[in-house]
Scaffold this motif. Structure first.
Motif, PDB file in Angstrom:
ATOM      1  N   ALA A 123       0.722  -1.093  -0.085  1.00 50.27           N
ATOM      2  CA  ALA A 123       0.239   0.492  -0.050  1.00 50.27           C
ATOM      3  C   ALA A 123       0.734   1.137  -0.412  1.00 50.27           C
ATOM      4  O   ALA A 123       0.182   1.816  -0.601  1.00 50.27           O
ATOM      5  CB  ALA A 123      -0.926   0.026   1.396  1.00 50.27           C
ATOM      6  N   ASN A 124       1.692   1.046   0.660  1.00 46.29           N
ATOM      7  CA  ASN A 124       2.483   2.511   1.143  1.00 46.29           C
ATOM      8  C   ASN A 124       3.363   2.626  -1.166  1.00 46.29           C
ATOM      9  O   ASN A 124       3.805   3.845  -1.575  1.00 46.29           O
ATOM     10  CB  ASN A 124       3.926   2.035   2.309  1.00 46.29           C
ATOM     11  CG  ASN A 124       3.100   2.409   3.235  1.00 46.29           C
ATOM     12  OD1 ASN A 124       2.316   2.681   4.061  1.00 46.29           O
ATOM     13  ND2 ASN A 124       4.312   1.867   4.159  1.00 46.29           N
ATOM     14  N   LEU A 198      -7.723  12.967   4.868  1.00 49.50           N
ATOM     15  CA  LEU A 198      -6.710  12.185   3.867  1.00 49.50           C
ATOM     16  C   LEU A 198      -5.485  12.316   3.244  1.00 49.50           C
ATOM     17  O   LEU A 198      -4.694  12.402   2.167  1.00 49.50           O
ATOM     18  CB  LEU A 198      -7.341  12.649   2.195  1.00 49.50           C
ATOM     19  CG  LEU A 198      -8.903  12.401   2.461  1.00 49.50           C
ATOM     20  CD1 LEU A 198      -9.468  13.566   0.842  1.00 49.50           C
ATOM     21  CD2 LEU A 198      -9.472  11.454   2.546  1.00 49.50           C
ATOM     22  N   LYS A 199      -4.200  11.937   4.245  1.00 46.22           N
ATOM     23  CA  LYS A 199      -2.899  11.688   4.416  1.00 46.22           C
ATOM     24  C   LYS A 199      -2.751  10.687   3.482  1.00 46.22           C
ATOM     25  O   LYS A 199      -1.702  11.403   2.851  1.00 46.22           O
ATOM     26  CB  LYS A 199      -2.727  11.899   5.533  1.00 46.22           C
ATOM     27  CG  LYS A 199      -2.932  12.701   6.949  1.00 46.22           C
ATOM     28  CD  LYS A 199      -2.619  12.804   8.065  1.00 46.22           C
ATOM     29  CE  LYS A 199      -2.696  13.613   9.165  1.00 46.22           C
ATOM     30  NZ  LYS A 199      -3.958  14.134   9.247  1.00 46.22           N
ATOM     31  N   PHE A 200      -2.999   9.908   3.584  1.00 46.11           N
ATOM     32  CA  PHE A 200      -2.617   9.344   2.379  1.00 46.11           C
ATOM     33  C   PHE A 200      -2.477   8.993   0.946  1.00 46.11           C
ATOM     34  O   PHE A 200      -2.150   8.870   0.245  1.00 46.11           O
ATOM     35  CB  PHE A 200      -3.776   7.816   2.620  1.00 46.11           C
ATOM     36  CG  PHE A 200      -4.352   7.908   2.082  1.00 46.11           C
ATOM     37  CD1 PHE A 200      -5.688   7.572   1.103  1.00 46.11           C
ATOM     38  CD2 PHE A 200      -6.064   7.736   2.927  1.00 46.11           C
ATOM     39  CE1 PHE A 200      -6.992   7.510   0.867  1.00 46.11           C
ATOM     40  CE2 PHE A 200      -7.308   8.164   2.833  1.00 46.11           C
ATOM     41  CZ  PHE A 200      -7.708   8.161   1.764  1.00 46.11           C
ATOM     42  N   ILE A 206       4.142   8.704   2.093  1.00 42.04           N
ATOM     43  CA  ILE A 206       3.643   8.263   3.506  1.00 42.04           C
ATOM     44  C   ILE A 206       3.646   6.853   3.903  1.00 42.04           C
ATOM     45  O   ILE A 206       4.024   6.154   3.482  1.00 42.04           O
ATOM     46  CB  ILE A 206       1.912   8.206   2.576  1.00 42.04           C
ATOM     47  CG1 ILE A 206       1.139   7.758   3.879  1.00 42.04           C
ATOM     48  CG2 ILE A 206       2.177   6.653   2.110  1.00 42.04           C
ATOM     49  CD1 ILE A 206       0.785   8.466   4.651  1.00 42.04           C
ATOM     50  N   ASP A 207       3.606   6.572   5.378  1.00 42.02           N
ATOM     51  CA  ASP A 207       3.803   5.296   5.921  1.00 42.02           C
ATOM     52  C   ASP A 207       2.777   5.313   6.210  1.00 42.02           C
ATOM     53  O   ASP A 207       2.363   5.637   8.105  1.00 42.02           O
ATOM     54  CB  ASP A 207       5.228   5.884   6.366  1.00 42.02           C
ATOM     55  CG  ASP A 207       5.618   4.163   7.283  1.00 42.02           C
ATOM     56  OD1 ASP A 207       4.592   3.276   7.409  1.00 42.02           O
ATOM     57  OD2 ASP A 207       6.882   3.808   7.464  1.00 42.02           O
TER      58      ASP A 207
END
Length: 304
Positions: A123-124, A198-200, A206-207
């Motif tokens: 995902a990252n 919505l940081k992703f 992003i982690d």
């Protein structure tokens, strides 16, 4: 020119602008904004800069018997290494044998090939390889009503939602603030970008396990689900679920539960990664002289 208002989503709801029965599209956009910022009255941010996200209040550890504390100090076989983020819920599930009925989500056990750490790494990698994104979205509110639109992303921090008619609203993030514009009324409301969950999508790198609190990684029928919490959003903790295809190649939807328990789902389709997108799509006019000049340039460059 877009005028500036200083009301938050909660005050707009109180004013009846987005929740009037005759305006379901506006109501759905209001629900989306509430899922991002919560339903709590807060002053609108100043346009110059966004402050750091507030840290969660420290919790006082509950008193434990001396015997029990000493027993827990010794590491157990198979326990996570120091510094590894996990949750009581995940630890509890890992200690139990996995028994799942047919058709129900199955929590990934560490012994399985696609374990939780591997899924999070995939995902990252998906988000960190994404610099631009365009596509369509379908927003589903807590009451089941739907409204579609177009999504445009340019990292870091720039994001735009253009809602289909009859909604006159658009949501624009320029890397510092988020503006909610009403094209019909020629107004906009401003929020700190750090207050959104919505940081992703917005961060250049992003982690998920570091920047958010991952609570669950599971296989659903036809895909993978990652459940997280963000304690930095306005109004309290937001719960976020990301849904990927089984190969972790496409983000199909996200689901946000706001601090008051209202759920908004955003389904994605026709996703593309263009080499570049028009930077003027993410422009926000704060009313400063340089903003007014830029607004005029953008308007003159647009076809009639």
């Amino acid at each position: 020119m877009i005028g500036r208002r200083t009301r938050t989503a909660g005050s707009l709801i109180a004013a009846g602008l987005w929740l009037a029965p005759a305006a379901p599209a506006q109501a759905q956009v209001g629900a989306f904004i509430d899922s991002l910022f919560g339903r709590k009255e807060e002053p609108a941010p100043a346009p110059e800069a966004a402050p750091a996200a507030p840290a969660p209040a420290p919790r006082k550890p509950a008193a434990k018997p001396a015997k029990e504390s000493a027993a827990k100090e010794a590491p157990k076989a198979g326990s996570p290494k120091a510094g590894t983020k996990t949750s009581d819920k995940a630890d509890h599930k890992a200690a139990e044998p996995k028994v799942a009925a047919v058709g129900t989500p199955t929590v990934l056990a560490p012994s399985e090939p696609a374990d939780a750490a591997t899924v999070l790494a995939q995902a990252n990698a998906y988000f960190n390889a994404m610099n631009t994104l365009t596509g369509s979205f379908m927003q589903i509110g807590a009451d089941g009503r739907r409204i579609g639109g177009k999504l445009t992303l340019a990292k870091p921090g720039r994001l735009r939602f253009d809602y289909d008619q009859p909604s006159p609203l658009e949501v624009v993030a320029d890397g510092t603030s988020v503006a909610v514009r009403d094209r019909k009324l020629a107004t906009q409301d401003l929020y700190f970008i750090a207050q959104t969950p919505l940081k992703f999508l917005l961060r250049e790198k992003i982690d998920l396990a570091r920047d958010l609190s991952v609570t669950d990684v599971a296989h659903d029928p036809g895909g993978v689900r990652i459940s997280m919490e963000d304690r930095a959003t306005l109004g309290g903790t937001s719960k976020i679920q990301l849904f990927f295809d089984a190969e972790m190649k496409t983000l199909s939807q996200w689901r946000i539960t706001d601090p008051q328990g209202y759920i908004t789902t955003v389904q994605l389709s026709n996703l593309q990664r263009p080499k570049s997108v028009d930077a003027s799509l993410f422009f926000i006019n704060y009313g400063r002289a340089e903003d007014k000049a830029m607004q005029q340039q953008i308007q003159q460059s647009q076809p009639n």
